[in-house]
Scaffold this motif. Structure first.
Motif, PDB file in Angstrom:
ATOM      1  N   LEU A   1       2.828  11.278   7.547  1.00  0.00           N
ATOM      2  CA  LEU A   1       3.227  10.328   6.512  1.00  0.00           C
ATOM      3  C   LEU A   1       4.653   9.833   6.753  1.00  0.00           C
ATOM      4  O   LEU A   1       4.945   8.644   6.600  1.00  0.00           O
ATOM      5  CB  LEU A   1       3.116  10.977   5.136  1.00  0.00           C
ATOM      6  N   ALA A   2       5.552  10.744   7.131  1.00  0.00           N
ATOM      7  CA  ALA A   2       6.939  10.359   7.375  1.00  0.00           C
ATOM      8  C   ALA A   2       7.061   9.451   8.595  1.00  0.00           C
ATOM      9  O   ALA A   2       7.793   8.455   8.579  1.00  0.00           O
ATOM     10  CB  ALA A   2       7.802  11.608   7.561  1.00  0.00           C
ATOM     11  N   ALA A   3       6.342   9.788   9.666  1.00  0.00           N
ATOM     12  CA  ALA A   3       6.388   8.962  10.881  1.00  0.00           C
ATOM     13  C   ALA A   3       5.837   7.566  10.593  1.00  0.00           C
ATOM     14  O   ALA A   3       6.389   6.561  11.065  1.00  0.00           O
ATOM     15  CB  ALA A   3       5.583   9.629  11.993  1.00  0.00           C
TER      16      ALA A   3
ATOM     17  N   LEU B   1      -4.323  11.887   3.504  1.00  0.00           N
ATOM     18  CA  LEU B   1      -3.276  12.831   3.916  1.00  0.00           C
ATOM     19  C   LEU B   1      -2.441  13.270   2.732  1.00  0.00           C
ATOM     20  O   LEU B   1      -2.068  14.444   2.600  1.00  0.00           O
ATOM     21  CB  LEU B   1      -2.395  12.192   4.984  1.00  0.00           C
ATOM     22  N   ALA B   2      -2.116  12.318   1.847  1.00  0.00           N
ATOM     23  CA  ALA B   2      -1.330  12.666   0.661  1.00  0.00           C
ATOM     24  C   ALA B   2      -2.090  13.634  -0.235  1.00  0.00           C
ATOM     25  O   ALA B   2      -1.511  14.594  -0.776  1.00  0.00           O
ATOM     26  CB  ALA B   2      -0.962  11.403  -0.113  1.00  0.00           C
TER      27      ALA B   2
ATOM     28  N   LEU C   1       7.970   9.975  -2.234  1.00  0.00           N
ATOM     29  CA  LEU C   1       6.756   9.437  -2.841  1.00  0.00           C
ATOM     30  C   LEU C   1       6.763   7.915  -2.888  1.00  0.00           C
ATOM     31  O   LEU C   1       5.802   7.259  -2.484  1.00  0.00           O
ATOM     32  CB  LEU C   1       6.563  10.002  -4.252  1.00  0.00           C
ATOM     33  N   GLU C   2       7.861   7.330  -3.363  1.00  0.00           N
ATOM     34  CA  GLU C   2       7.900   5.868  -3.483  1.00  0.00           C
ATOM     35  C   GLU C   2       7.802   5.191  -2.119  1.00  0.00           C
ATOM     36  O   GLU C   2       7.142   4.164  -1.964  1.00  0.00           O
ATOM     37  CB  GLU C   2       9.184   5.439  -4.198  1.00  0.00           C
ATOM     38  N   ALA C   3       8.437   5.779  -1.119  1.00  0.00           N
ATOM     39  CA  ALA C   3       8.368   5.196   0.223  1.00  0.00           C
ATOM     40  C   ALA C   3       6.954   5.278   0.776  1.00  0.00           C
ATOM     41  O   ALA C   3       6.460   4.340   1.419  1.00  0.00           O
ATOM     42  CB  ALA C   3       9.337   5.918   1.156  1.00  0.00           C
ATOM     43  N   VAL C   4       6.266   6.399   0.527  1.00  0.00           N
ATOM     44  CA  VAL C   4       4.895   6.547   0.993  1.00  0.00           C
ATOM     45  C   VAL C   4       3.987   5.533   0.304  1.00  0.00           C
ATOM     46  O   VAL C   4       3.135   4.891   0.923  1.00  0.00           O
ATOM     47  CB  VAL C   4       4.387   7.985   0.745  1.00  0.00           C
ATOM     48  N   LEU C   5       4.175   5.368  -1.001  1.00  0.00           N
ATOM     49  CA  LEU C   5       3.358   4.432  -1.757  1.00  0.00           C
ATOM     50  C   LEU C   5       3.534   2.996  -1.268  1.00  0.00           C
ATOM     51  O   LEU C   5       2.632   2.164  -1.384  1.00  0.00           O
ATOM     52  CB  LEU C   5       3.712   4.499  -3.243  1.00  0.00           C
ATOM     53  N   ALA C   6       4.687   2.692  -0.722  1.00  0.00           N
ATOM     54  CA  ALA C   6       4.993   1.316  -0.344  1.00  0.00           C
ATOM     55  C   ALA C   6       4.520   0.935   1.048  1.00  0.00           C
ATOM     56  O   ALA C   6       4.625  -0.222   1.440  1.00  0.00           O
ATOM     57  CB  ALA C   6       6.499   1.087  -0.426  1.00  0.00           C
ATOM     58  N   ARG C   7       3.996   1.890   1.829  1.00  0.00           N
ATOM     59  CA  ARG C   7       3.739   1.585   3.237  1.00  0.00           C
ATOM     60  C   ARG C   7       2.314   1.876   3.658  1.00  0.00           C
ATOM     61  O   ARG C   7       1.881   3.021   3.695  1.00  0.00           O
ATOM     62  CB  ARG C   7       4.693   2.387   4.122  1.00  0.00           C
ATOM     63  N   VAL C   8       1.619   0.850   3.989  1.00  0.00           N
ATOM     64  CA  VAL C   8       0.342   0.944   4.687  1.00  0.00           C
ATOM     65  C   VAL C   8       0.338  -0.171   5.719  1.00  0.00           C
ATOM     66  O   VAL C   8       0.545  -1.333   5.402  1.00  0.00           O
ATOM     67  CB  VAL C   8      -0.855   0.791   3.726  1.00  0.00           C
ATOM     68  N   ARG C   9       0.176   0.198   6.981  1.00  0.00           N
ATOM     69  CA  ARG C   9       0.211  -0.746   8.095  1.00  0.00           C
ATOM     70  C   ARG C   9       1.520  -1.543   8.122  1.00  0.00           C
ATOM     71  O   ARG C   9       1.546  -2.697   8.516  1.00  0.00           O
ATOM     72  CB  ARG C   9      -0.984  -1.695   8.020  1.00  0.00           C
ATOM     73  N   GLY C  10       2.601  -0.913   7.641  1.00  0.00           N
ATOM     74  CA  GLY C  10       3.903  -1.558   7.727  1.00  0.00           C
ATOM     75  C   GLY C  10       4.122  -2.667   6.732  1.00  0.00           C
ATOM     76  O   GLY C  10       5.096  -3.395   6.831  1.00  0.00           O
ATOM     77  N   GLN C  11       3.230  -2.845   5.767  1.00  0.00           N
ATOM     78  CA  GLN C  11       3.377  -3.911   4.785  1.00  0.00           C
ATOM     79  C   GLN C  11       3.607  -3.282   3.423  1.00  0.00           C
ATOM     80  O   GLN C  11       2.852  -2.422   3.003  1.00  0.00           O
ATOM     81  CB  GLN C  11       2.119  -4.784   4.756  1.00  0.00           C
TER      82      GLN C  11
END
Length: 250
Positions: A26-28, A111-112, A137-147
Motif C-alpha cells: 500500500l505504501a509503495a 489489502l487494506a 489512511l487518507e493517502a491510501v484512500l486517495a490513490r488508485v492507479r495514481g489518480q
C-alpha cells in the motif's frame, strides 16, 4: 464459491510477516503515484522500514524479504487483478527488470481489509497497524492507479471503517485482555494441579495416578493432541520427577 486466497496464503509466509508486506504494498503504491507506479525494490524498502518501526531489526534480525519473493507476489497479485503492470509490461511473460506496477481498486481495498483483520494479532503488530492507519489512511484512500481520488464511495467507506485506528486499538485491547485472562487462568490451574500432585504424592500415588488426577481437573489444553498421561509417562525419570514435584510451581 471458492474463497479468494489471502495475501498470507499467496506469499507462503507467516501471518505476521504478511501484515508488513501488505502495508509495504500500500505504501509503495501511494509513494509511486506520481512516478508511473512502484517497483519490487520499493516494496522491499517499505517492508524493511515498517519492520524497523516494530523493532524487528532487534527482535528478528534475520527477517528479510528478497526481491524474488516480492516479484513472485506481484505476479500473483496481477493474476488476481489486485495489481497491474504499468504500460502493459510483463503481461503473459516474465516481467522485465525495473517493471513498475499499480494496485487496482480491488487490490487496494482487499489489502487494506486484510491489513486491518487483526483477530488475536500480537500487540506489537496491532499497534503498528494502528500507527500505519492513523498516518496514511487518507493517502491510501486517495490513490488508485495514481489518480486521486479514484476509489468508489462504497470502497472508501469500507476502507475507512476497516482502517479506523480507534477500531484497530479496540480490537487490540480485546485481544490483550483475552491473553491476560488466559494467563491468569493458567496460573490458577497450575496452583490447583500443584496442590493435587502434592496430596497424591504424600499418599504414595504413582506417576500414572497423578497424571490421571491432573487430567480429571480439565486444565490441560492439549489433551486432544496428546493425553497428559502419555506425555508424563513418556518422560525420562528425572524429568518426570521434576514435573511431578516442581513443574507446576513454575
Amino acid at each position: 464459491m471458492t474463497r479468494t486466497p489471502s495475501l498470507a496464503d499467496r506469499l507462503g509466509h507467516v501471518t505476521a510477516q504478511a501484515t508488513f508486506v501488505q502495508a509495504a504494498l500500500l505504501a509503495a503504491h501511494g509513494a509511486g503515484a506520481r512516478s508511473g507506479g512502484f517497483r519490487a525494490s520499493d516494496v522491499r524498502f517499505f517492508f524493511l522500514l515498517f519492520t524497523n518501526w516494530a523493532e524487528h531489526d532487534v527482535t528478528r534480525p534475520s527477517q528479510d524479504l528478497d526481491l524474488t519473493q516480492v516479484r513472485r507476489t506481484l505476479e500473483r497479485l496481477c493474476r488476481s487483478r489486485w495489481a497491474e503492470p504499468m504500460d502493459g509490461g510483463g503481461r503473459g511473460g516474465k516481467a522485465p527488470r525495473g517493471q513498475r506496477y499499480a494496485l487496482t481498486e480491488l487490490g487496494v481495498v482487499s489489502l487494506a481489509e486484510e491489513l486491518a483483520d487483526l483477530d488475536r494479532a500480537p500487540l506489537d503488530e496491532a499497534l503498528f497497524v494502528a500507527c500505519f492507519a492513523a498516518s496514511y489512511l487518507e493517502a491510501v484512500l486517495a490513490r488508485v492507479r495514481g489518480q486521486a481520488p479514484a476509489l468508489s464511495t462504497p470502497a472508501r467507506r469500507r476502507m475507512a471503517r476497516m482502517l479506523d485506528p480507534k477500531r484497530i486499538l479496540r480490537e487490540a485491547r480485546r485481544s490483550t485482555a483475552a491473553v491476560l485472562a488466559d494467563l491468569e487462568e493458567r496460573v490458577h490451574a497450575s496452583r490447583v494441579m500443584d496442590e493435587a500432585a502434592r496430596d497424591a504424592l504424600a499418599n504414595k500415588a504413582s506417576a500414572q495416578e497423578v497424571a490421571r488426577r491432573w487430567e480429571s481437573l480439565g486444565s490441560y489444553q492439549l489433551h486432544r493432541v496428546r493425553p497428559l498421561t502419555e506425555v508424563l509417562l513418556g518422560l525420562p525419570d528425572d524429568l518426570k520427577r521434576f514435573e511431578l514435584e516442581k513443574g507446576m510451581e513454575n
